[in-house]
Write a protein that holds these residues in place. Sequence first.
Motif, short mmCIF file in Angstrom:
data_model
loop_
_atom_site.label_atom_id
_atom_site.label_comp_id
_atom_site.label_asym_id
_atom_site.label_seq_id
_atom_site.Cartn_x
_atom_site.Cartn_y
_atom_site.Cartn_z
N UNK A 153 -9.33 3.40 0.54
CA UNK A 153 -8.58 3.41 -0.73
C UNK A 153 -8.79 4.68 -1.55
N UNK A 154 -9.55 5.61 -1.00
CA UNK A 154 -9.72 6.95 -1.59
C UNK A 154 -10.40 6.96 -2.96
N UNK A 155 -11.20 5.94 -3.23
CA UNK A 155 -12.02 5.95 -4.45
C UNK A 155 -13.26 5.07 -4.25
N UNK A 156 -14.16 5.08 -5.24
CA UNK A 156 -15.38 4.29 -5.13
C UNK A 156 -15.10 2.80 -5.33
N UNK A 184 -3.07 -6.22 -1.57
CA UNK A 184 -2.88 -5.31 -2.69
C UNK A 184 -4.06 -4.34 -2.80
N UNK A 185 -3.81 -3.00 -2.81
CA UNK A 185 -4.93 -2.06 -2.91
C UNK A 185 -5.16 -1.53 -4.32
N UNK A 186 -4.19 -1.73 -5.22
CA UNK A 186 -4.32 -1.19 -6.59
C UNK A 186 -3.29 -1.84 -7.51
N UNK A 187 -3.37 -1.48 -8.79
CA UNK A 187 -2.46 -2.08 -9.79
C UNK A 187 -1.00 -1.79 -9.44
N UNK A 188 -0.73 -0.56 -9.01
CA UNK A 188 0.63 -0.17 -8.64
C UNK A 188 1.18 -1.12 -7.55
N UNK A 189 0.34 -1.45 -6.58
CA UNK A 189 0.74 -2.36 -5.51
C UNK A 189 1.03 -3.76 -6.05
N UNK A 190 0.22 -4.20 -7.02
CA UNK A 190 0.44 -5.53 -7.61
C UNK A 190 1.77 -5.57 -8.35
N UNK A 191 2.09 -4.50 -9.07
CA UNK A 191 3.36 -4.45 -9.81
C UNK A 191 4.55 -4.52 -8.84
N UNK A 234 0.86 -1.18 0.00
CA UNK A 234 0.00 0.00 0.00
C UNK A 234 0.89 1.23 0.00
N UNK A 235 0.29 2.41 -0.05
CA UNK A 235 1.11 3.62 -0.01
C UNK A 235 1.72 3.76 1.38
N UNK A 236 3.04 3.96 1.47
CA UNK A 236 3.66 4.01 2.80
C UNK A 236 3.13 5.15 3.67
N UNK A 237 2.59 6.20 3.04
CA UNK A 237 2.02 7.28 3.87
C UNK A 237 0.68 6.83 4.45
N UNK A 238 -0.06 5.99 3.73
CA UNK A 238 -1.37 5.52 4.23
C UNK A 238 -1.16 4.60 5.43
#
Length: 306
Positions: free
Chosen positions: A112-115, A80-87, A50-54
């Motif tokens: 996750x800051x989105x719908x 994994x919260x998003x594609x970036x995390x999966x990569x 995930x994002x390290x700031x989150x």
Amino acid sequence: MPENRVWITDVCPRDGFQIEPEFVSTEIKVKVIDALSAAGSAAIEVTSFVHPKAVPQMADAEEVMLNIKRNPGTSYEVLIPNLRGAERALRTNPNQLNLVVSASESHNRSNLRRGTFDTLNDFVEVPKLASSAGVLVQGGVATAFGCPFEGEVPVSRVLDVIHRYLEMGVDTIKLADTTGMANPEQVRNMIREVKNRWPELRIHLHFHNTRGMGLANVYAAYLEGVRHFDASLGGIGGCPFAPGASGNICTEDTVNMFHDMKIVTGVDLDQLLAASGRLEKQLGHSVPSQVLKAGKTLDLHSQPQF
Ligand code: COA
Ligand code: ZN
């Protein structure tokens, strides 16, 4: 009915450590994960990309993945919260990616800051990327049994999320009771609804013991044929983006219950209890585990002399 065997994924290193107030060093994280592997855990959710700031506790995700000892009998999984995390994760040789999205819109926005369906759209490429790397993908549905902001979450909403996951080609589905709102009857009904629609689907369940119903929910699910559960060493854990979140069901309490019922877990309970005892020292505070305090059911005591 499936055999008398369950598979427990230990989520302590992810769900447990993510909510610890003091940073848990990479060295301690690796020690705990290695102890879980040595105890025979079927699977371990090692960390999250995930994002390290989150979630600052998960800032060392790569380092943890690259320093643990791999036991061939254990599946090493990451959230994994998003594609970036999966990569990011696919560069660290996981066995499985555990995607997460909340069934309730408000919890997904806070987490996750989105719908919900925007997150699901972002996941579409993940099963393709993972399968070309020989990695499994699990579609996780958070707040599946209730949302701390919205209350009841309609079953139809959970089914819609599962449907979207299956369309994109995930291997299994996990339903998560993020803030311990589920009760055993609700669990039974949910499993029946899901099985009614997808009889072959392997369901995995993630419970929190926030209101003391964790193991009752596990047993209700077991009676409905579910054999895959998350639990956390010591019973620590919780979502930092859900008010009032508290510990996951405790691995050693869950294993003790299954062993008492002659259900095989593949886990060495004594090793788990030793690891849980060390965990209290490593974290500098006590953990919710009941069996760590009381001992295994058949640990007998000498009778007092009168
Ligand atoms: N890992 C590291 N960096 C990431 C990332 C990830 N998984 N996803 C996005 N980023 C980076 C982007 O590259 C971008 O960087 P840049 O500004 O240098 O280009 C930046 O973060 C913003 O990207 P964006 O897509 O707008 O992300 P966001 O700020 O909306 O955050 C999440 C979305 C999902 C990454 C974030 O909310 C998150 O990590 N949530 C996890 C919550 C959690 O772990 N909850 C408990 C477990 S369920
Ligand atoms: Zn959880």
